[in-house]
Design an enzyme around this catalytic site. Structure first.
Site, PDB file in Angstrom:
ATOM      1  N   ASP A  60      51.539  15.025 -53.046  1.00  0.00           N
ATOM      2  CA  ASP A  60      51.515  16.456 -53.383  1.00  0.00           C
ATOM      3  C   ASP A  60      52.187  16.744 -54.730  1.00  0.00           C
ATOM      4  OD1 ASP A  60      50.688  19.102 -53.041  1.00  0.00           O
ATOM      5  OD2 ASP A  60      52.588  19.688 -52.132  1.00  0.00           O
TER       6      ASP A  60
ATOM      7  N   ASN B  81      55.273  25.358 -55.869  1.00  0.00           N
ATOM      8  CA  ASN B  81      55.973  26.351 -55.039  1.00  0.00           C
ATOM      9  C   ASN B  81      57.081  25.790 -54.172  1.00  0.00           C
ATOM     10  OD1 ASN B  81      54.324  28.634 -55.793  1.00  0.00           O
ATOM     11  ND2 ASN B  81      52.692  27.632 -54.623  1.00  0.00           N
TER      12      ASN B  81
HETATM   13  C1  0GY Z   1      49.829  22.066 -51.951  1.00  0.00           C
HETATM   14  C2  0GY Z   1      50.507  23.263 -51.485  1.00  0.00           C
HETATM   15  C3  0GY Z   1      50.617  24.442 -52.094  1.00  0.00           C
HETATM   16  C4  0GY Z   1      49.890  24.882 -53.226  1.00  0.00           C
HETATM   17  C5  0GY Z   1      48.627  24.585 -53.521  1.00  0.00           C
HETATM   18  O1  0GY Z   1      46.681  24.783 -54.746  1.00  0.00           O
HETATM   19  C6  0GY Z   1      47.837  25.184 -54.609  1.00  0.00           C
HETATM   20  O2  0GY Z   1      48.330  26.046 -55.317  1.00  0.00           O
HETATM   21  O3  0GY Z   1      47.968  23.705 -52.813  1.00  0.00           O
HETATM   22  C7  0GY Z   1      51.549  25.407 -51.499  1.00  0.00           C
HETATM   23  O4  0GY Z   1      52.055  26.268 -52.228  1.00  0.00           O
HETATM   24  O5  0GY Z   1      51.820  25.299 -50.286  1.00  0.00           O
HETATM   25  O6  0GY Z   1      49.123  21.431 -51.197  1.00  0.00           O
HETATM   26  O7  0GY Z   1      49.976  21.693 -53.105  1.00  0.00           O
END
Ligand code: 0GY
Length: 297
Positions: free
Chosen positions: A252, A257
């Protein structure tokens, strides 16, 4: 952060110098969930984004891949880039056979654009249901996209919170092709791995052989925190044991965030042998499953 780079207040940048993990990844291991952010000078963030991150481009991602001992990446379109998939496509092209990508699509995407994406290495699309990240998308749009990608043999990644599963389950059951649920459906770790909530997720996987999951993001789910994230182990381990052929793992990176702390990616790799406890389970999780899903051609 320098003055030229304006991120959200309190934004935590990825770890500048992760430690070398003790766990030696098997030959050919895939980091099957990671992102690129920009760099914004080349790939601007989408106007409709819900957060503004730091730059985290492909060169940094590939550096981390090599440092941790991964062979390949599956780069998932991050919501800060909306439906503009150029940064992911650029990273996939640069990596060649060492990366595949997952895009975000609008239902009116043209066939020619899908072909361009496929040639760049895109092998899937992501449907995001997390309300803090995206405006709600009509399910009819998702179904339309799902139909259009079938010609390419792409799979679907879905991201939602555990509280939304009851409502979403019938929709997920009818999606065509393989569907991969991000981060174990984001269970509430305080409730425990035997809770009714997590049982619902297990049942979803039992009832739907086309549904897979990523046993990812202990750092996001843990109440206990680093370096061990031990309270997340029973959840991920249960899934790896029950569904050894339908689980994927990823870092990840660059950890969008994360507010509580920024994980050391070496700690995350050392989480793997706690959830996949034999060499065989590790090989399936890290090599066989992602290769079957994303590198079949
Ligand atoms: C992740 C989780 C998050 C964000 C995103 O695409 C994204 O902005 O996936 C999250 O904030 O929980 O899987 O990277």
């Amino acid at each position: 952060m320098s003055g030229a780079q304006i991120t959200d207040e309190g934004w935590l940048a990825f770890h500048p110098s992760p430690r070398k993990p003790a766990f030696r990844l098997p030959e050919g291991a895939v980091d099957a969930h990671c992102h690129v952010f920009g760099p914004r000078a080349e790939f601007p963030f989408a106007p409709e984004r819900k957060y503004t991150p730091c730059d985290a481009g492909k060169d940094k991602l590939f550096e981390l891949r090599d440092f941790l001992g991964f062979s390949r990446n599956v780069i998932v379109q991050a919501t800060c880039h909306g439906a503009d998939n150029r940064a992911v496509m650029d990273a996939c092209r640069a990596a060649g056979e060492r990366a595949r990508g997952i895009a975000s699509l609008r239902p009116d995407v043209s066939r020619a654009e899908l072909e361009r994406m496929d040639a760049a290495g895109i092998r899937g699309v992501r449907f995001n249901f997390v309300r803090r990240l995206v405006e709600a998308t009509p399910r009819a749009h998702f179904l339309e996209v799902a139909e259009r990608i079938q010609d390419f043999g792409w799979s679907i990644v879905v991201y939602f919170e555990a509280a939304d599963l009851e409502d979403l389950a019938p929709f997920l059951a009818r999606l065509p092709g393989i569907v991969v649920v991000d981060h174990m459906g984001r269970p509430d770790v305080a409730k425990g791995a035997e809770s009714a909530e997590f049982e619902r997720f297990i049942r979803l996987m039992e009832d739907n052989p086309h549904i897979w999951t990523k046993v990812t993001c202990p750092e996001r789910l843990s109440l206990q925190g680093p370096p061990g994230y031990d309270d997340v182990v029973p959840f991920a381990r249960r899934l790896v044991e029950l569904f050894p052929d339908r689980v994927l793992w990823g870092t990840d990176w660059p950890h969008p965030n994360m507010k509580s702390h920024m994980p050391d990616d070496g700690d995350l790799v050392d989480f793997i042998p706690k959830i996949a406890t034999s060499a065989e389970a590790q090989r399936r999780l890290l090599v066989d499953n992602p290769m079957r899903l994303y590198w079949a051609r």
